[in-house]
Design an enzyme around this catalytic site. Sequence first.
Site, PDB file in Angstrom:
ATOM      1  N   LYS A   1       0.881  -1.398   0.012  1.00  0.00           N
ATOM      2  CA  LYS A   1      -0.006   0.040   0.077  1.00  0.00           C
ATOM      3  C   LYS A   1       0.811   1.121  -0.154  1.00  0.00           C
ATOM      4  O   LYS A   1       0.705   2.190  -0.868  1.00  0.00           O
ATOM      5  CB  LYS A   1      -0.820   0.099   1.225  1.00  0.00           C
ATOM      6  CG  LYS A   1      -1.979  -1.003   1.088  1.00  0.00           C
ATOM      7  CD  LYS A   1      -2.798  -1.195   2.386  1.00  0.00           C
ATOM      8  CE  LYS A   1      -4.049  -2.361   2.263  1.00  0.00           C
ATOM      9  NZ  LYS A   1      -4.287  -2.930   3.371  1.00  0.00           N
TER      10      LYS A   1
ATOM     11  N   GLN B   1      -5.167  -1.898   9.367  1.00  0.00           N
ATOM     12  CA  GLN B   1      -5.055  -2.982   8.550  1.00  0.00           C
ATOM     13  C   GLN B   1      -5.741  -4.046   9.594  1.00  0.00           C
ATOM     14  O   GLN B   1      -5.710  -3.958  11.030  1.00  0.00           O
ATOM     15  CB  GLN B   1      -3.610  -3.036   8.674  1.00  0.00           C
ATOM     16  CG  GLN B   1      -3.500  -4.440   7.891  1.00  0.00           C
ATOM     17  CD  GLN B   1      -3.780  -4.736   6.402  1.00  0.00           C
ATOM     18  OE1 GLN B   1      -3.942  -3.576   5.656  1.00  0.00           O
ATOM     19  NE2 GLN B   1      -4.180  -5.801   5.926  1.00  0.00           N
TER      20      GLN B   1
ATOM     21  N   ASP C   1     -11.655   2.482   3.772  1.00  0.00           N
ATOM     22  CA  ASP C   1     -12.065   1.029   3.821  1.00  0.00           C
ATOM     23  C   ASP C   1     -13.460   0.826   3.674  1.00  0.00           C
ATOM     24  O   ASP C   1     -13.881  -0.455   3.310  1.00  0.00           O
ATOM     25  CB  ASP C   1     -11.604   0.491   5.163  1.00  0.00           C
ATOM     26  CG  ASP C   1     -10.326  -0.660   4.987  1.00  0.00           C
ATOM     27  OD1 ASP C   1     -10.294  -1.038   3.901  1.00  0.00           O
ATOM     28  OD2 ASP C   1      -9.783  -0.648   5.991  1.00  0.00           O
TER      29      ASP C   1
HETATM   30  N1  GUN Z   1      -6.984  -7.154   5.719  1.00  0.00           N
HETATM   31  C1  GUN Z   1      -7.160  -7.618   4.491  1.00  0.00           C
HETATM   32  N2  GUN Z   1      -7.816  -6.971   3.770  1.00  0.00           N
HETATM   33  C2  GUN Z   1      -7.906  -5.731   4.193  1.00  0.00           C
HETATM   34  C3  GUN Z   1      -8.619  -4.535   3.741  1.00  0.00           C
HETATM   35  O1  GUN Z   1      -9.171  -4.531   2.605  1.00  0.00           O
HETATM   36  N3  GUN Z   1      -8.676  -3.426   4.755  1.00  0.00           N
HETATM   37  C4  GUN Z   1      -8.342  -3.613   5.962  1.00  0.00           C
HETATM   38  N4  GUN Z   1      -8.250  -2.595   6.790  1.00  0.00           N
HETATM   39  N5  GUN Z   1      -7.516  -4.633   6.277  1.00  0.00           N
HETATM   40  C5  GUN Z   1      -7.497  -5.724   5.487  1.00  0.00           C
END
Ligand code: GUN
Length: 294
Positions: free
Chosen positions: A54, A98, A121
Site C-alpha cells: 500500500k 489494517q 475501507d
Molecule cells: N486485511 C485484509 N484486507 C483488508 C482490507 O481491505 N482492509 C483492511 N483494513 N484490512 C485488511
Amino acid sequence: MTARIIDGKIIAADLRTQVAREVERVKRDHGLTPGLAVVLVGNDPASEVYVRSKHTQTQAAGMASFEHKLPADVAQDDLLALVAKLNKDPAVHGILVQLPLPKGLETEVVINAIDPAKDVDGLHPHNAGRLAGGQPALAPCTPLGCIILSKTVHGSLEGLNAIVIGRSNLVGRPLVQLLLNENATVTIAHSRSRDLAALTARADLVYAAVGRPEMVKRDWIKPGATVIDVGINRIPTAEGKTRLVGDVAYAEVAEVAGAITPVPGGVGQMTVACLLVNTLRAACAIAGLPKPAV
Ligand code: GUN
C-alpha cells in the site's frame, strides 16, 4: 471450453495510471495532495506485506503515504488516540487500520472511531449504511475491485444472476450492495446455505469469498459463467512448501467457466488500486472539489 483469464495485474495497473493522472491534476489545479494513513498494529507477516505494498503504490500514484506501526500490545486508548489525531490531520484524507487487529483490541470500536469522510475501507457503519441505502458512499476496496473486473467481461451487469458466497463485512455484504446498484439479481450464500452447488449453478456471475481452499468445484458452475475468486489461502504442498490457492478449484473450473480470475494475479491486485481510488475520492470530497474522473 477454456475460460478467458481476467488479468487483475493489467487491469489494476491501468486503474493506478488513471489515479496517478487525476492526482497530478488536483495537485496542479488545486494544490491538493491526497494523503493516506495506514495503521498497522503488531507484526502479522501477511499484514506487513499488504501494508508495504500500500505504501509503495500510494507514493507511486503521487499521493502522500503515512505509515504508523504500533506494537501488538498497544492499549486500545492509545490506538484510538492515534485515530483521533489522524481524523484531525488536514494532510490525511484516508485512514486504513489494517485488519485483523491483534487479540484484545475491539475492531468495531476502532473502526467506528474513524471519521466516515476518511474511511477509505468503507467499513464505518455510516458508509456501510449509505451503501445499503443506495446513497453515495465510500465502499470497501475488494468488492469495488470485483465489480471492475466483472465489468471488463460484461460491460453491464444489469439483469445478470449473481451469487456471492460469503457474508463478511469486508467483502460479501458490501459486494451484494454494489451488485444491486449495478442492477444484478443477487443471491447471498454462506456456510449455512443449503445446496450451494445448485444455487451456484444458476449464476452468470460467481463471487467466491468464503476463505475455504478450492471449495467451488467444476460441477457447480454454469457453462460460460464468470467466476471471480476472492480467496487467498496458503496450503501445504507435497514437497513440504506452501502455495497460494483461491476459494475456487481453478484448473477444473476454468474448463467450464467463460472467464475466471487467477489467484494470485486476480482480485488481490485490485484491492490496493481501489484503495488509491477511494483516497483520491475522499480527498476531493473533503476539499469540496468535484468528483475525480476515476
Ligand atoms: N486485511 C485484509 N484486507 C483488508 C482490507 O481491505 N482492509 C483492511 N483494513 N484490512 C485488511
